[in-house]
Design an enzyme around this catalytic site. Structure first.
Site, PDB file in Angstrom:
ATOM      1  N   SER A 441       0.868  -1.181   0.000  1.00 26.82           N
ATOM      2  CA  SER A 441       0.000   0.000   0.000  1.00 26.82           C
ATOM      3  C   SER A 441       0.903   1.230   0.000  1.00 26.82           C
ATOM      4  O   SER A 441       1.812   1.326   0.828  1.00 26.82           O
ATOM      5  CB  SER A 441      -0.879   0.017   1.246  1.00 26.82           C
ATOM      6  N   CYS A 613      -7.039  -1.025   7.315  1.00 24.96           N
ATOM      7  CA  CYS A 613      -5.886  -1.578   6.604  1.00 24.96           C
ATOM      8  C   CYS A 613      -5.026  -2.387   7.571  1.00 24.96           C
ATOM      9  O   CYS A 613      -4.763  -1.952   8.691  1.00 24.96           O
ATOM     10  CB  CYS A 613      -5.057  -0.462   5.973  1.00 24.96           C
ATOM     11  N   ASP A 658      -8.387  -2.706   3.055  1.00 24.39           N
ATOM     12  CA  ASP A 658      -7.177  -3.062   2.313  1.00 24.39           C
ATOM     13  C   ASP A 658      -6.413  -3.971   3.264  1.00 24.39           C
ATOM     14  O   ASP A 658      -5.622  -3.505   4.084  1.00 24.39           O
ATOM     15  CB  ASP A 658      -6.379  -1.790   1.969  1.00 24.39           C
ATOM     16  N   TRP A 660      -4.656  -8.003   4.402  1.00 20.40           N
ATOM     17  CA  TRP A 660      -3.892  -9.173   3.955  1.00 20.40           C
ATOM     18  C   TRP A 660      -3.799 -10.163   5.105  1.00 20.40           C
ATOM     19  O   TRP A 660      -3.995  -9.801   6.265  1.00 20.40           O
ATOM     20  CB  TRP A 660      -2.501  -8.744   3.493  1.00 20.40           C
TER      21      TRP A 660
END
Length: 661
Positions: A441, A613, A658, A660
């Site tokens: 990012s 995020c 966003d 992971w």
């Protein structure tokens, strides 16, 4: 001195006649000479690719086509394995990139006897299609084709920790059925949070018998390894014809030409590389890449993709174990001349370049690699164990899970721990997956830094169960990319991947940003941009940040910058959870609940946009649960209503992630 007489014409009639005749002849010659002597035109041979997969299947006698939507290479790998499987059942398969073919031809698949279309579809981001499947998705979404008689099946690749688990695979499966196609086997669900390889192997083991039953065919019993590429060793090739790490055009790293993308990355010089944390045993870093003159444009929230290279220590050790000269120049050429994929990686090149730039040598190899390599183990016990791990038996799956996955054994560790396994290096290079770009990012705003892209990352390094130290490929490579001080620039091959993670269109909308650890990255860009908008005299809504780290004096990333943003009023509120500075652990979700009235007012009354995020497995889920609880308590909702409320925010683009795992 001779003087002209005024009553005499300048040209006589004869002069005029001769002049006209010569002029006429010149004009005639100019106009008609090409017709008299036609000059042959040398046209460049047409290199347009065949877009009809049906014609290609007919020409090559194939009856199974496996399309893949792949972002990191796994779906493509699975598609290749399924296409290769077909020969064991007396069929012929081909894998195909939907971007390269005209998918509206799918209705013509019925022209081929005993034909099937298989789709290996990965989901990317917030339930999005992968880049190469975007056009196919759009066409399916808008089209109204008739797929009556077309037989298909879908294997979906995703991650359960994400909100839109396997959304793309589910959509393709459902939409093809709606358009009249016949599902001949159930949708396969691959979960990368669990064991994606096992999910795929289990699905595949049931899929092929179902195909045999459907078409009334039997397995041929051929379990032998079939090579897809043949080796050619070059002894006298000009060095200018050899790939040295480029991904598309030869010499593209020496002669850079825009536009820059995944096949043509830009070599961005590193101008800043500094450690962010003040103490502790981890290494968190901030890098700045210079994109001056590249014509690259980015927006806050986008991702930067970088192409790392493997550690030379691992590469050299593989070469030593296999007893090969890594600087041998080779090509691996596809035995199927009709295939669009001529080589598994750019060729001609050297084994050293292939293992350094093109192949993934650090992730645990998949079961098909073990199966194919087993034949080269000279010790029967080694061969037996490798075949067992590649089988679909419960014992084999458990052994693969513990010995390969849980122990984090890469191909080097496997070669070291199976001393009798010494495969030909060309077959190993054929089987290993491609080394993929890594996405980060972007931690900057192009409004403030138009010629610079900032990265915030933590260096990955850990000890495995076997006592080996494994290092993250990209972060360790980036850590050593120091800005030039001797005139030699340290560069990073990169390109931009657009994202849906965007600030509100109206700057007056409040924003709530939640990003612990390196999840702070996109919010550095967001805050910079909100500050810039303020400077432009724009009406900027409340800008609230929830950040988390372990210790205030150890890993409070960007502390000085964030406190300055708060002091100048760019950040309305800076809420930081230091999880280990007290006996009881405190995380971002605890701070959200502590400030529930202010949070609910921003979300429910003021139309705030929420951004999350970081870690998907725990943090994103815990934060979402915190929002459910706030909606229940202050909105007077039941849990079901609260879930629906947050889902509606997602649909409106007011709750973006966003994340992971």
């Amino acid at each position: 001195m001779t003087q002209c007489r005024g009553d005499e014409p300048f040209f006589s009639n004869l002069d005029l006649f001769l002049f006209s005749l010569i002029a006429g002849l010149i004009v005639y010659w100019l106009i008609f000479r090409k017709k008299a002597e036609p000059i042959p035109e040398f046209k460049k041979p047409q290199t347009t690719r065949e877009t009809s997969f049906i014609d290609k299947m007919k020409k090559t006698g194939k009856n199974i086509v496996v399309f893949y939507g792949s972002q990191t290479g796994t779906a493509e790998e699975f598609a290749n394995r399924l296409a290769k499987d077909a020969h064991r059942y007396g069929m012929k398969g081909m894998s195909a990139d939907p971007e390269e073919y005209d998918l509206s031809e799918l209705s013509r698949l019925t022209e081929i006897e005993n034909s099937i279309a298989i789709f290996c579809m990965a989901t990317y981001g917030e339930g999005d299609p992968t880049d190469n499947a975007q056009d196919f998705y759009d066409w399916l979404h808008e089209g109204d084709a008739d797929f009556s008689g077309v037989k298909y099946t879908v294997f979906a690749l995703g991650n359960k920790t994400y909100e839109h688990y396997n959304a793309m695979g589910k959509y393709v499966d459902q939409r093809l059925a709606e358009l009249g196609a016949q599902r001949i086997f159930d949708l396969g669900m691959g979960d990368d949070d669990g064991n994606l390889e096992e999910d795929f192997v289990s699905w595949r083991e049931q899929f092929w018998p179902a195909v045999c039953e459907h078409f009334g065919v039997e397995a041929t019993g051929e379990e032998s390894s079939i090579r897809q590429y043949e080796l050619k060793v070059h002894s006298d090739l000009n060095m200018n014809k050899i790939y040295t790490g480029e991904l598309g055009r030869l010499k593209s790293f020496e002669n850079q030409k825009p536009p820059f993308d995944s096949k043509n990355p830009f070599l961005a010089p590193v101008t800043v590389n500094r450690k962010l944390n003040k103490a502790g045993d981890r290494h968190l870093m901030h890098l700045e890449l210079d994109i001056t003159g590249s014509k690259i444009r980015y927006e806050s929230g986008d991702h930067v993709a970088v192409y790392p290279i493997n550690d030379s220590v691992i590469v050299n050790r593989i070469g030593d174990l296999l007893g090969v000269d890594l600087d041998t120049v080779i090509s691996l050429n596809n035995l199927d001349e009709e295939s669009n994929k001529k080589h598994p990686f750019p060729c001609p090149t050297t084994y050293r370049t292939a293992l350094t730039h093109y192949l993934d040598i650090t992730n645990p190899p998949r079961t098909n690699v073990l199966y194919e390599l087993a034949q080269y183990a000279t010790e029967p016990k080694d061969q037996e164990n490798m075949r067992k791990m590649a089988s679909s038996s419960a014992e084999g799956k458990a052994l693969y899970q513990s010995w390969v996955l849980d122990s984090c054994r890469n191909i080097l560790a496997i070669l070291e721990d199976f001393p009798s396994l010494r495969p030909p290096i060309d077959h190993l290079c054929e089987l290993l997956p491609r080394l993929q770009a890594r996405y980060y990012s972007i931690a900057s705003s192009s409004k403030v830094h138009p010629n610079s892209i900032h990265i915030c990352a933590v260096v990955v390094e850990y000890k495995t169960k076997t006592g080996r130290v494994n290092k993250g490929v990209a972060t360790n490579w980036l850590k050593n990319k120091m800005p030039a001080d001797n005139g030699h620039k340290a560069t990073v091959p990169m390109y931009i991947r657009k994202s849906q993670f965007r600030l509100p269109f109206k700057s007056s909308n409040p924003v709530i940003m939640i990003g612990p650890g390196t999840g702070i990255a996109p919010f550095m860009g967001f805050v910079q941009e909100r500050g810039w908008l303020k400077e432009q005299g724009k009406d900027v809504g409340e800008t609230v940040l929830y950040y988390g780290c372990r210790y205030k004096n150890e890993d409070f990333l960007y502390q000085e910058e964030l406190e300055e943003f708060e002091k100048t009023g760019v950040l309305t509120a800076l809420n930081v959870a230091f999880s280990r500075d007290q006996a009881e652990k405190v995380y971002v979700q605890h701070l959200l609940k502590k400030n529930k009235e202010a949070v609910w007012r921003l979300v429910h009354m003021d139309n705030a946009h929420i951004y999350i995020c970081g870690d998907a497995r725990y943090m994103a889920r815990d934060v979402q649960n915190a929002f459910y609880e706030i909606a229940e308590e202050l909105g007077g909702m039941s849990r079901a209503q609260a879930v629906d409320y947050i889902k509606k925010l997602m649909t409106k683009g007011r709750y973006s992630q966003d994340v992971w795992s």
